[in-house]
Design a protein around this motif. Structure first.
Motif, PDB file in Angstrom:
ATOM      1  N   GLY A  15      39.105  40.023 -49.337  1.00 54.58           N
ATOM      2  CA  GLY A  15      40.378  40.698 -49.499  1.00 54.58           C
ATOM      3  C   GLY A  15      41.035  40.451 -50.834  1.00 54.58           C
ATOM      4  N   GLY A  16      40.497  39.528 -51.602  1.00 51.64           N
ATOM      5  CA  GLY A  16      41.068  39.193 -52.894  1.00 51.64           C
ATOM      6  C   GLY A  16      40.659  40.155 -53.996  1.00 51.64           C
ATOM      7  N   SER A  17      41.119  39.843 -55.196  1.00 49.73           N
ATOM      8  CA  SER A  17      40.880  40.704 -56.351  1.00 49.73           C
ATOM      9  C   SER A  17      40.393  39.892 -57.548  1.00 49.73           C
ATOM     10  CB  SER A  17      42.173  41.421 -56.750  1.00 49.73           C
ATOM     11  OG  SER A  17      42.657  42.242 -55.721  1.00 49.73           O
ATOM     12  N   LEU A  18      39.622  40.565 -58.383  1.00 49.67           N
ATOM     13  CA  LEU A  18      39.189  40.018 -59.663  1.00 49.67           C
ATOM     14  C   LEU A  18      39.107  41.154 -60.660  1.00 49.67           C
ATOM     15  CD1 LEU A  18      36.182  37.628 -58.832  1.00 49.67           C
ATOM     16  CD2 LEU A  18      38.392  36.946 -59.775  1.00 49.67           C
ATOM     17  N   THR A  19      39.287  40.821 -61.934  1.00 50.63           N
ATOM     18  CA  THR A  19      39.058  41.789 -62.995  1.00 50.63           C
ATOM     19  C   THR A  19      38.001  41.239 -63.939  1.00 50.63           C
ATOM     20  OG1 THR A  19      41.314  42.643 -62.899  1.00 50.63           O
ATOM     21  CG2 THR A  19      40.056  43.106 -64.887  1.00 50.63           C
ATOM     22  N   LEU A  20      36.934  41.978 -64.087  1.00 51.19           N
ATOM     23  CA  LEU A  20      35.863  41.606 -65.001  1.00 51.19           C
ATOM     24  C   LEU A  20      36.081  42.292 -66.346  1.00 51.19           C
ATOM     25  CD1 LEU A  20      32.745  41.945 -62.662  1.00 51.19           C
ATOM     26  CD2 LEU A  20      34.357  40.036 -62.903  1.00 51.19           C
ATOM     27  N   SER A  21      35.648  41.623 -67.398  1.00 55.38           N
ATOM     28  CA  SER A  21      35.701  42.187 -68.744  1.00 55.38           C
ATOM     29  C   SER A  21      34.328  42.103 -69.384  1.00 55.38           C
ATOM     30  CB  SER A  21      36.698  41.423 -69.615  1.00 55.38           C
ATOM     31  OG  SER A  21      37.994  41.473 -69.100  1.00 55.38           O
ATOM     32  N   CYS A  22      34.089  43.000 -70.311  1.00 55.51           N
ATOM     33  CA  CYS A  22      32.837  42.996 -71.067  1.00 55.51           C
ATOM     34  C   CYS A  22      33.176  43.309 -72.523  1.00 55.51           C
ATOM     35  CB  CYS A  22      31.867  44.015 -70.505  1.00 55.51           C
ATOM     36  SG  CYS A  22      30.394  44.285 -71.521  1.00 55.51           S
ATOM     37  N   ALA A  23      32.944  42.355 -73.381  1.00 56.11           N
ATOM     38  CA  ALA A  23      33.163  42.545 -74.814  1.00 56.11           C
ATOM     39  C   ALA A  23      31.874  43.044 -75.453  1.00 56.11           C
ATOM     40  CB  ALA A  23      33.595  41.237 -75.452  1.00 56.11           C
ATOM     41  N   ALA A  24      31.949  44.185 -76.108  1.00 60.16           N
ATOM     42  CA  ALA A  24      30.763  44.824 -76.673  1.00 60.16           C
ATOM     43  C   ALA A  24      30.777  44.784 -78.196  1.00 60.16           C
ATOM     44  CB  ALA A  24      30.673  46.270 -76.197  1.00 60.16           C
ATOM     45  N   SER A  25      29.612  44.653 -78.784  1.00 61.68           N
ATOM     46  CA  SER A  25      29.475  44.704 -80.240  1.00 61.68           C
ATOM     47  C   SER A  25      28.064  45.138 -80.598  1.00 61.68           C
ATOM     48  CB  SER A  25      29.783  43.340 -80.859  1.00 61.68           C
ATOM     49  OG  SER A  25      28.885  42.354 -80.398  1.00 61.68           O
ATOM     50  N   GLY A  26      27.889  45.530 -81.858  1.00 60.49           N
ATOM     51  CA  GLY A  26      26.565  45.902 -82.340  1.00 60.49           C
ATOM     52  C   GLY A  26      26.231  47.370 -82.184  1.00 60.49           C
ATOM     53  N   PHE A  27      27.153  48.150 -81.664  1.00 54.71           N
ATOM     54  CA  PHE A  27      26.959  49.596 -81.552  1.00 54.71           C
ATOM     55  C   PHE A  27      28.345  50.248 -81.519  1.00 54.71           C
ATOM     56  CE2 PHE A  27      27.982  50.293 -76.990  1.00 54.71           C
ATOM     57  CZ  PHE A  27      27.986  48.985 -76.539  1.00 54.71           C
ATOM     58  N   THR A  28      28.349  51.571 -81.655  1.00 52.92           N
ATOM     59  CA  THR A  28      29.615  52.302 -81.661  1.00 52.92           C
ATOM     60  C   THR A  28      30.057  52.499 -80.220  1.00 52.92           C
ATOM     61  OG1 THR A  28      28.907  53.413 -83.699  1.00 52.92           O
ATOM     62  CG2 THR A  28      30.815  54.322 -82.537  1.00 52.92           C
ATOM     63  N   PHE A  29      30.809  51.540 -79.733  1.00 48.42           N
ATOM     64  CA  PHE A  29      31.198  51.480 -78.322  1.00 48.42           C
ATOM     65  C   PHE A  29      31.840  52.784 -77.856  1.00 48.42           C
ATOM     66  CE2 PHE A  29      32.320  49.330 -74.476  1.00 48.42           C
ATOM     67  CZ  PHE A  29      33.620  49.688 -74.147  1.00 48.42           C
ATOM     68  N   SER A  30      32.697  53.345 -78.654  1.00 48.35           N
ATOM     69  CA  SER A  30      33.464  54.521 -78.232  1.00 48.35           C
ATOM     70  C   SER A  30      32.607  55.780 -78.112  1.00 48.35           C
ATOM     71  CB  SER A  30      34.615  54.772 -79.212  1.00 48.35           C
ATOM     72  OG  SER A  30      34.107  54.975 -80.520  1.00 48.35           O
ATOM     73  N   SER A  31      31.362  55.721 -78.524  1.00 49.43           N
ATOM     74  CA  SER A  31      30.483  56.895 -78.465  1.00 49.43           C
ATOM     75  C   SER A  31      29.605  56.942 -77.226  1.00 49.43           C
ATOM     76  CB  SER A  31      29.585  56.938 -79.712  1.00 49.43           C
ATOM     77  OG  SER A  31      30.347  57.125 -80.888  1.00 49.43           O
ATOM     78  N   TYR A  32      29.647  55.910 -76.423  1.00 51.19           N
ATOM     79  CA  TYR A  32      28.713  55.808 -75.312  1.00 51.19           C
ATOM     80  C   TYR A  32      29.413  55.614 -73.968  1.00 51.19           C
ATOM     81  CZ  TYR A  32      24.973  55.192 -78.706  1.00 51.19           C
ATOM     82  OH  TYR A  32      24.072  55.381 -79.727  1.00 51.19           O
ATOM     83  N   ALA A  33      28.842  56.245 -72.949  1.00 46.19           N
ATOM     84  CA  ALA A  33      29.204  55.877 -71.589  1.00 46.19           C
ATOM     85  C   ALA A  33      28.759  54.435 -71.331  1.00 46.19           C
ATOM     86  CB  ALA A  33      28.521  56.806 -70.586  1.00 46.19           C
ATOM     87  N   MET A  34      29.425  53.792 -70.412  1.00 52.87           N
ATOM     88  CA  MET A  34      29.088  52.416 -70.066  1.00 52.87           C
ATOM     89  C   MET A  34      29.002  52.273 -68.551  1.00 52.87           C
ATOM     90  SD  MET A  34      28.727  50.523 -72.812  1.00 52.87           S
ATOM     91  CE  MET A  34      28.898  48.850 -72.144  1.00 52.87           C
ATOM     92  N   ASN A  35      28.207  51.319 -68.130  1.00 51.72           N
ATOM     93  CA  ASN A  35      27.990  51.087 -66.704  1.00 51.72           C
ATOM     94  C   ASN A  35      28.305  49.644 -66.325  1.00 51.72           C
ATOM     95  OD1 ASN A  35      26.678  53.696 -66.470  1.00 51.72           O
ATOM     96  ND2 ASN A  35      24.853  52.742 -67.345  1.00 51.72           N
ATOM     97  N   TRP A  36      28.664  49.449 -65.087  1.00 48.77           N
ATOM     98  CA  TRP A  36      28.605  48.146 -64.437  1.00 48.77           C
ATOM     99  C   TRP A  36      27.489  48.210 -63.403  1.00 48.77           C
ATOM    100  CZ3 TRP A  36      30.927  43.776 -65.910  1.00 48.77           C
ATOM    101  CH2 TRP A  36      32.085  43.848 -66.687  1.00 48.77           C
ATOM    102  N   VAL A  37      26.682  47.166 -63.373  1.00 42.55           N
ATOM    103  CA  VAL A  37      25.652  47.021 -62.362  1.00 42.55           C
ATOM    104  C   VAL A  37      25.762  45.610 -61.800  1.00 42.55           C
ATOM    105  CG1 VAL A  37      24.121  48.705 -63.475  1.00 42.55           C
ATOM    106  CG2 VAL A  37      23.875  46.274 -64.006  1.00 42.55           C
TER     107      VAL A  37
END
Length: 117
Positions: A15-37
Motif C-alpha cells: 500500500g505504500g509508495s516509492l518514486t524511482l529516478s534514472c539519471a541518463a547520460s551519453g546520448f540525447t535523452f530528449s530524442s528517445y522514448a524510455m522504458n522501465w522494466v
C-alpha cells in the motif's frame, strides 16, 4: 557511452509508495522514448512502462496501470517512476532502459524495490 543510473528503491509496506529516478547520460535523452522494466526473483525481465521522447504519451503494463506513473524531465536528463499502492508482487529490481538507434538495449545497475510487511 550510454550511462543509466537508477535510484530510489527500498523496502516499503504493502500500500505504500516509492518514486524511482534514472539519471541518463551519453546520448540525447530528449530524442528517445524510455522504458522501465523489472525483474522479480527467479523470473525474466518484465516491461513496466514506456514514455515517448516528449513525455506526452505513456503506456503501462496491465499489472501496474492505475498505480504507477512514468514521467521525465528532459532538461535534467532524468526519468521517473512514481509507484503507488505497492503490492508484494511488485518486488523486483527495477531498471530504466534505453534502446539506441541501432536497436541496442541499455540499462543501468537497477534499484531494488521490496514490498513486504
Amino acid at each position: 557511452e550510454v550511462q543509466l543510473v537508477e535510484s530510489g528503491g527500498g523496502l516499503v509496506r504493502p500500500g505504500g509508495s516509492l518514486t524511482l529516478s534514472c539519471a541518463a547520460s551519453g546520448f540525447t535523452f530528449s530524442s528517445y522514448a524510455m522504458n522501465w522494466v523489472r525483474q522479480a526473483p527467479g523470473k525474466g525481465i518484465e516491461w513496466v512502462s514506456t514514455i515517448n521522447s516528449g513525455g506526452g504519451a505513456t503506456d503501462y503494463a496491465g499489472s501496474v496501470k492505475g498505480r504507477f506513473t512514468i514521467s521525465r524531465d528532459n532538461a535534467k536528463n532524468t526519468l521517473f517512476l512514481q509507484m503507488n499502492s505497492l503490492k508484494p508482487e511488485d518486488t523486483a529490481v527495477y531498471y530504466c532502459q534505453h534502446i539506441d538507434k541501432w536497436g541496442g538495449w541499455h540499462r543501468g545497475q537497477g534499484t531494488q524495490v521490496t514490498v513486504s510487511s
